[in-house]
Scaffold this active site. Structure first.
Site, PDB file in Angstrom:
ATOM      1  N   ASP A 198      38.055 124.057  27.723  1.00 28.02           N
ATOM      2  CA  ASP A 198      39.499 124.182  27.753  1.00 28.02           C
ATOM      3  C   ASP A 198      39.974 124.893  29.024  1.00 28.02           C
ATOM      4  O   ASP A 198      39.193 125.563  29.719  1.00 28.02           O
ATOM      5  CB  ASP A 198      39.994 124.956  26.531  1.00 28.02           C
ATOM      6  CG  ASP A 198      40.124 124.068  25.302  1.00 28.02           C
ATOM      7  OD1 ASP A 198      39.989 122.843  25.455  1.00 28.02           O
ATOM      8  OD2 ASP A 198      40.373 124.608  24.213  1.00 28.02           O
ATOM      9  N   LYS A 227      44.344 121.514  28.153  1.00 25.24           N
ATOM     10  CA  LYS A 227      45.747 121.135  28.114  1.00 25.24           C
ATOM     11  C   LYS A 227      46.592 122.379  28.382  1.00 25.24           C
ATOM     12  O   LYS A 227      46.376 123.414  27.771  1.00 25.24           O
ATOM     13  CB  LYS A 227      46.117 120.548  26.752  1.00 25.24           C
ATOM     14  CG  LYS A 227      45.289 119.342  26.334  1.00 25.24           C
ATOM     15  CD  LYS A 227      45.684 118.894  24.928  1.00 25.24           C
ATOM     16  CE  LYS A 227      44.874 117.684  24.500  1.00 25.24           C
ATOM     17  NZ  LYS A 227      43.451 118.011  24.364  1.00 25.24           N
ATOM     18  N   MET A 268      50.673 131.087  21.710  1.00 18.27           N
ATOM     19  CA  MET A 268      51.331 130.138  22.619  1.00 18.27           C
ATOM     20  C   MET A 268      52.851 130.198  22.494  1.00 18.27           C
ATOM     21  O   MET A 268      53.538 129.182  22.599  1.00 18.27           O
ATOM     22  CB  MET A 268      50.838 128.704  22.345  1.00 18.27           C
ATOM     23  CG  MET A 268      49.326 128.545  22.477  1.00 18.27           C
ATOM     24  SD  MET A 268      48.733 126.926  21.923  1.00 18.27           S
ATOM     25  CE  MET A 268      48.855 127.109  20.133  1.00 18.27           C
TER      26      MET A 268
END
Length: 455
Positions: free
Chosen positions: A231, A252, A365
């Site tokens: 990641d 991502k 996030m």
């Protein structure tokens, strides 16, 4: 540096060994010698009962030179003066002597020993630092696989055939390696951590960032990997734990071009079908907003064997590293974890968390959405003075933490140079605890930036 020693493993079964001394130091050696089936004779004015019980001969008197007649080996575990007399008598008879904690009187030194059946690994510091030898022994014991004893059985069985076939010694090691690898040519059972078979995928949690916070299983899988798909936020130091692997970035990040989830799943299946040992390395835990469940489903549908290696989720570790427990008696009876990047997803969850809840709200996030999140909670009746915190880059050298109130969260000023770091919001009474003496700790003890104090 002393003269180099010659490491030897000595067969003493049935042979007479003299131990001079009857106290605690002698007890350790007598026990070791008895386990080796030596015929132990003990000489000392006073002899402990446990020492006497393991000895074949016990002489409760001072040492005499003649006590070494017929001995193959001698241990001096008395005073330095007596040890010197023992060493002198042993030298005259050409007998090696081990002097416990007295290297000047010794011609042989014991070692820190790790045993796995008939496989024995020993470490020595030449008598100069026995405590260090003990620490090294503990380290070897932790690293050496538990099933090495079965490797000895396999090697012995193959050796007879190689001798009959006159296989050259130089070619036997690679043949043995193939046989040992064949012992593990199947998917590991749940709870085991043996070598990975080819064509196998490990969904591995990398934790909050610091390589020191990886699980041991995660480190093992990285060391064995042929391919690592990692990641965006995985620390480069973690990738160094996979020295043999081809590492591919498939992470991502919001608003940036990235590899699609379906493409990642195809890569996992394709690499496994080529016989690769594959690690899918995810920040935190694979099953906490990591889409690990989707990848597990894809692997299962393709018939690819896989395992899940849990990681420490930043939902827990980020607050903890900033000194904030997500639960605390009298303040928070539980916690709720949400992903904060999409209001359409987190909004309905926030709406169900009524004002006055005893839950801690942890938002992953969600730093970029903090104003909307705070506004939504305040609109639902949450107290403006509810403690709140932001943790950026938990466990990394650039880690930073801010704390204040829910009303202040909307306009919390964060360092621009840390804007790209992964962030965690913590909202609830526990955010005011600050259990790290006003400074949280980053990697290797580096302090986080001082946080705003709550009045």
């Amino acid at each position: 540096m002393t003269a180099p020693l010659v490491p030897l493993f000595v067969k003493l079964a049935g042979r007479r060994v003299v131990v001079v001394g009857g106290g605690a130091m002698a007890a350790v050696r007598v026990r070791q010698l008895a386990e080796a089936e030596a015929r132990v004779a003990v000489v000392a004015p006073e002899v402990r009962d446990d020492v006497a019980a393991l000895a074949v001969e016990v002489h409760r008197r001072p040492f005499r030179d003649g006590d070494l007649d017929g001995a193959w080996f001698v241990v001096a575990a008395a005073t330095q003066a007596v040890n010197r007399d023992v060493a002198s008598a042993a030298e005259a008879r050409r007998i090696l002597v081990n002097a416990v904690d007295d290297p000047d009187s010794a011609t042989a030194y014991t070692a820190g020993v790790v045993r796995r059946g008939d496989a024995t690994v020993a470490i020595s510091t030449g008598g100069r630092a026995p405590a260090l030898a003990g620490l090294l022994r503990e380290a070897l014991d932790a690293l050496l696989p538990r099933d090495v004893a079965s490797w000895v059985d396999t090697a012995e069985a193959e050796r007879d055939g190689w001798k009959r076939a006159r296989v050259p010694l130089a070619t036997r090691r690679p043949l043995l390696l193939e046989k040992l690898n064949a012992l593990y040519a199947r998917a590991p059972s749940p709870g085991t951590a043996g070598p990975l078979p080819p064509g196998f995928v490990s969904l591995v949690g990398a934790g909050p960032g610091d390589p020191g916070l990886l699980t041991r299983r995660a480190a093992e899988r990285l060391a064995q990997a042929d391919v690592v798909l990692y990641d965006a936020l995985v620390d480069g130091d973690v990738l160094r734990l996979a020295p043999q692997a081809h590492c591919f970035h498939v992470g991502k990040r919001a608003g940036r071009p990235s590899v699609s989830q379906r493409a990642i799943e195809r890569l996992l299946v394709g690499a496994a079908r080529q016989g690769k040992r594959v690690v899918r390395l995810k920040c935190g835990d694979p099953f906490v907003f990591g889409r690990g469940g989707e990848e597990a489903q894809a692997l299962a549908a393709a018939g690819v064997p896989f395992e899940v290696v849990p990681g420490v989720s930043s939902a827990i570790s980020a607050p903890a590293l900033a000194g904030i427990p997500v639960t605390h008696r009298g303040l928070a009876a539980g916690f709720s974890v949400i992903a904060g990047h999409d209001e359409a997803s987190y909004g309905p969850v926030l709406d169900r968390l009524g004002a006055g809840t005893t839950l801690t709200l942890v938002v992953l996030m969600g730093v970029g959405e903090r104003a909307r999140i705070a506004a939504r909670l305040l609109a639902r009746g949450w107290d403006r003075e509810t403690p709140a915190a932001i943790v950026l880059g938990a466990s990394t050298p650039a880690a930073f933490a801010w704390s204040g109130t829910l009303a202040e969260l909307r306009d919390a000023a964060l360092p621009p140079e840390r804007a790209s770091l992964p962030g965690t919001l913590v909202i609830g009474a526990v955010a005011a605890l600050q259990l790290t003496s006003r400074h949280a700790r980053g990697r290797a003890g580096a302090p986080l930036a001082a946080r705003t104090e709550i009045a």
